[in-house]
Design a protein around this motif. Structure first.
Motif, PDB file in Angstrom:
ATOM      1  N   ALA A 241      50.133 -22.512  23.083  1.00 22.74           N
ATOM      2  CA  ALA A 241      50.781 -23.124  21.926  1.00 22.74           C
ATOM      3  C   ALA A 241      49.743 -23.953  21.174  1.00 22.74           C
ATOM      4  O   ALA A 241      49.251 -24.960  21.680  1.00 22.74           O
ATOM      5  CB  ALA A 241      51.951 -23.995  22.364  1.00 22.74           C
ATOM      6  N   THR A 242      49.388 -23.521  19.987  1.00 19.61           N
ATOM      7  CA  THR A 242      48.436 -24.260  19.162  1.00 19.61           C
ATOM      8  C   THR A 242      49.157 -25.429  18.479  1.00 19.61           C
ATOM      9  O   THR A 242      50.343 -25.666  18.702  1.00 19.61           O
ATOM     10  CB  THR A 242      47.826 -23.348  18.081  1.00 19.61           C
ATOM     11  N   ASP A 243      48.427 -26.134  17.636  1.00 22.24           N
ATOM     12  CA  ASP A 243      49.020 -27.240  16.881  1.00 22.24           C
ATOM     13  C   ASP A 243      49.402 -26.820  15.466  1.00 22.24           C
ATOM     14  O   ASP A 243      49.677 -27.662  14.601  1.00 22.24           O
ATOM     15  CB  ASP A 243      48.048 -28.425  16.821  1.00 22.24           C
ATOM     16  N   ARG A 244      49.419 -25.493  15.223  1.00 25.74           N
ATOM     17  CA  ARG A 244      49.847 -25.017  13.908  1.00 25.74           C
ATOM     18  C   ARG A 244      51.300 -25.397  13.655  1.00 25.74           C
ATOM     19  O   ARG A 244      52.102 -25.509  14.581  1.00 25.74           O
ATOM     20  CB  ARG A 244      49.693 -23.486  13.817  1.00 25.74           C
ATOM     21  N   ILE A 245      51.617 -25.573  12.389  1.00 22.11           N
ATOM     22  CA  ILE A 245      53.005 -25.844  12.025  1.00 22.11           C
ATOM     23  C   ILE A 245      53.353 -24.996  10.814  1.00 22.11           C
ATOM     24  O   ILE A 245      52.532 -24.807   9.912  1.00 22.11           O
ATOM     25  CB  ILE A 245      53.242 -27.351  11.738  1.00 22.11           C
ATOM     26  N   SER A 246      54.551 -24.447  10.839  1.00 19.01           N
ATOM     27  CA  SER A 246      55.001 -23.618   9.724  1.00 19.01           C
ATOM     28  C   SER A 246      56.192 -24.270   9.052  1.00 19.01           C
ATOM     29  O   SER A 246      56.926 -25.055   9.654  1.00 19.01           O
ATOM     30  CB  SER A 246      55.373 -22.218  10.210  1.00 19.01           C
TER      31      SER A 246
ATOM     32  N   ILE B 115      49.541 -30.323  13.549  1.00 15.05           N
ATOM     33  CA  ILE B 115      50.057 -31.588  14.070  1.00 15.05           C
ATOM     34  C   ILE B 115      49.431 -31.792  15.442  1.00 15.05           C
ATOM     35  O   ILE B 115      49.780 -31.096  16.396  1.00 15.05           O
ATOM     36  CB  ILE B 115      51.600 -31.562  14.192  1.00 15.05           C
ATOM     37  N   PRO B 116      48.461 -32.706  15.567  1.00 16.32           N
ATOM     38  CA  PRO B 116      47.740 -32.855  16.834  1.00 16.32           C
ATOM     39  C   PRO B 116      48.674 -33.033  18.027  1.00 16.32           C
ATOM     40  O   PRO B 116      49.631 -33.801  17.985  1.00 16.32           O
ATOM     41  CB  PRO B 116      46.888 -34.108  16.604  1.00 16.32           C
ATOM     42  N   GLU B 117      48.395 -32.293  19.084  1.00 13.66           N
ATOM     43  CA  GLU B 117      49.112 -32.309  20.363  1.00 13.66           C
ATOM     44  C   GLU B 117      50.505 -31.682  20.296  1.00 13.66           C
ATOM     45  O   GLU B 117      51.222 -31.634  21.293  1.00 13.66           O
ATOM     46  CB  GLU B 117      49.206 -33.730  20.931  1.00 13.66           C
ATOM     47  N   LYS B 118      50.871 -31.164  19.144  1.00 14.97           N
ATOM     48  CA  LYS B 118      52.183 -30.516  19.030  1.00 14.97           C
ATOM     49  C   LYS B 118      52.336 -29.381  20.039  1.00 14.97           C
ATOM     50  O   LYS B 118      53.380 -29.226  20.685  1.00 14.97           O
ATOM     51  CB  LYS B 118      52.380 -29.990  17.606  1.00 14.97           C
ATOM     52  N   GLY B 119      51.302 -28.560  20.205  1.00 14.55           N
ATOM     53  CA  GLY B 119      51.378 -27.453  21.141  1.00 14.55           C
ATOM     54  C   GLY B 119      51.563 -27.925  22.571  1.00 14.55           C
ATOM     55  O   GLY B 119      52.283 -27.302  23.357  1.00 14.55           O
ATOM     56  N   LYS B 120      50.937 -29.028  22.916  1.00 13.54           N
ATOM     57  CA  LYS B 120      51.109 -29.583  24.257  1.00 13.54           C
ATOM     58  C   LYS B 120      52.533 -30.104  24.445  1.00 13.54           C
ATOM     59  O   LYS B 120      53.142 -29.904  25.501  1.00 13.54           O
ATOM     60  CB  LYS B 120      50.098 -30.707  24.497  1.00 13.54           C
ATOM     61  N   ILE B 121      53.039 -30.756  23.431  1.00  9.21           N
ATOM     62  CA  ILE B 121      54.405 -31.290  23.515  1.00  9.21           C
ATOM     63  C   ILE B 121      55.403 -30.149  23.691  1.00  9.21           C
ATOM     64  O   ILE B 121      56.294 -30.207  24.553  1.00  9.21           O
ATOM     65  CB  ILE B 121      54.735 -32.119  22.264  1.00  9.21           C
ATOM     66  N   LEU B 122      55.267 -29.098  22.881  1.00 10.18           N
ATOM     67  CA  LEU B 122      56.187 -27.965  22.976  1.00 10.18           C
ATOM     68  C   LEU B 122      56.104 -27.298  24.351  1.00 10.18           C
ATOM     69  O   LEU B 122      57.132 -26.946  24.950  1.00 10.18           O
ATOM     70  CB  LEU B 122      55.876 -26.936  21.889  1.00 10.18           C
ATOM     71  N   THR B 123      54.886 -27.123  24.853  1.00  4.76           N
ATOM     72  CA  THR B 123      54.709 -26.466  26.144  1.00  4.76           C
ATOM     73  C   THR B 123      55.305 -27.296  27.268  1.00  4.76           C
ATOM     74  O   THR B 123      56.017 -26.784  28.139  1.00  4.76           O
ATOM     75  CB  THR B 123      53.216 -26.205  26.411  1.00  4.76           C
ATOM     76  N   GLN B 124      55.027 -28.602  27.262  1.00  7.61           N
ATOM     77  CA  GLN B 124      55.552 -29.453  28.334  1.00  7.61           C
ATOM     78  C   GLN B 124      57.073 -29.566  28.264  1.00  7.61           C
ATOM     79  O   GLN B 124      57.748 -29.629  29.299  1.00  7.61           O
ATOM     80  CB  GLN B 124      54.909 -30.841  28.273  1.00  7.61           C
TER      81      GLN B 124
ATOM     82  N   ARG C 230      52.068 -19.768  18.498  1.00  7.91           N
ATOM     83  CA  ARG C 230      51.458 -19.373  19.769  1.00  7.91           C
ATOM     84  C   ARG C 230      50.496 -18.199  19.613  1.00  7.91           C
ATOM     85  O   ARG C 230      50.737 -17.277  18.844  1.00  7.91           O
ATOM     86  CB  ARG C 230      52.548 -19.022  20.788  1.00  7.91           C
ATOM     87  N   ASP C 231      49.422 -18.252  20.419  1.00  9.57           N
ATOM     88  CA  ASP C 231      48.496 -17.140  20.592  1.00  9.57           C
ATOM     89  C   ASP C 231      48.760 -16.535  21.968  1.00  9.57           C
ATOM     90  O   ASP C 231      48.875 -17.266  22.956  1.00  9.57           O
ATOM     91  CB  ASP C 231      47.042 -17.606  20.508  1.00  9.57           C
TER      92      ASP C 231
END
Length: 305
Positions: free
Chosen positions: A39-44, A54-63, A26-27
């Protein structure tokens, strides 16, 4: 490269709006008295942010967080800003492409310096502690447990938040009391069990085992609120109930494909972190979407685009 793997949002920039922190995913931006979480799509993995997202990962986490914040709202309030002002909305409008579906406007909270971890099953770092000591965070457990066994009852195993890039450190409840005081420690433990019980029951109706999870709490106007993300595959261990078989690690809805790939290439877990092949990105994305569909009962793609 397919269309999904080329569209990950790895970083954000909101012009004159000040960036206050950039985490692994997250930023955070300062919006006067409020904060904007993106929530970006970065993955650690293994404490390093990888070269691919991971495309749309940030959207999935936020929703997912929005879903769970609402689901447990009658148990504990949260830091979401219920009605953002027109001024705030106008300020972020030019950056809609970066924030749509992946952002939360929240009230600033005075965060407790502990993570509230609850475990219903023995796995992960808890399993390692058990093998070494027969206990987890000072809680003695029955002898002869197998990896992934269900515990006789859920246990509360807090962790100290360490901002040095390493793993958070498991601590005893006594250390938590020394850190934040007996009143707050007892209340956070009570809330953690209550949320876990409610969330586990819902997950079970969808064929999921919520093996463990972690929560973060803070104070807003002197009242405890649930903050950060909640019950996502990044902060929780979900297993498919139909394939559950204790005695080893279980398939999960998180970064399993990523970790398996990184182990297979014998990465030394030092910077720079490698990028991921398209197949691993796609499979990981599918797992996050599958968790979203199961938990919310909604079509993930319709929700997160």
């Amino acid at each position: 490269m397919n269309s999904h793997t080329s569209s990950a949002l790895l970083t954000t920039s909101l012009g004159d709006i000040p960036l206050t922190a950039r985490g692994k995913v997250r930023d955070l931006y300062a919006m006067g008295e409020e904060l904007l979480f993106i929530a970006t799509d970065r993955i650690s993995a293994f404490d390093h942010v990888l070269g691919s997202g991971i495309p749309e990962k940030g959207k999935i986490l936020t929703q997912l967080s929005h879903f769970w914040f609402d689901f447990v709202a009658d148990t504990v309030p949260n830091h979401l800003l219920a009605s953002p002002s027109a001024e705030l909305l106008a300020k972020i409008a030019p950056y809609e492409s970066q924030i749509e579906g992946r952002s939360m406007l929240v009230r600033r909270a005075e965060m407790f310096p502990v993570e509230c971890v609850v475990r219903g099953y023995i796995s992960g770092s808890g399993w390692k502690d058990y093998l070494a000591t027969g206990s987890v965070c000072g809680i003695e457990l029955p002898k002869g447990l197998r990896e992934s066994d269900k515990l006789p009852c859920p246990i509360f195993t807090p962790a100290a938040k360490i901002n040095t890039g390493g793993h958070d450190e498991n601590i005893s409840y006594g250390v938590m009391v020394d850190t934040i005081g007996e009143h707050y420690a007892a209340e956070l433990r009570r809330l953690t069990f209550a949320i876990y019980e409610k969330a586990s029951a819902h997950a079970a109706t969808e064929g999921l085992i919520l093996a463990d999870t972690k929560f973060e709490f803070g104070l807003v106007d002197g009242k405890i609120v649930l903050a950060d993300e909640v019950l996502t595959p990044d902060s929780s261990r979900y297993w498919p109930a139909e394939s559950y078989s204790p005695g080893g690690a279980q398939p999960s809805f998180d970064k399993q494909y990523v970790r398996d790939y990184l182990e297979s290439i014998h990465w030394n877990k030092q910077a720079p972190a490698p990028s991921l092949p398209d197949e691993v990105i796609s499979k990981t994305r599918e797992k996050y979407l599958e968790a979203f569909r199961l938990i919310t009962g909604r079509s993930g793609l319709e929700m997160v685009r």
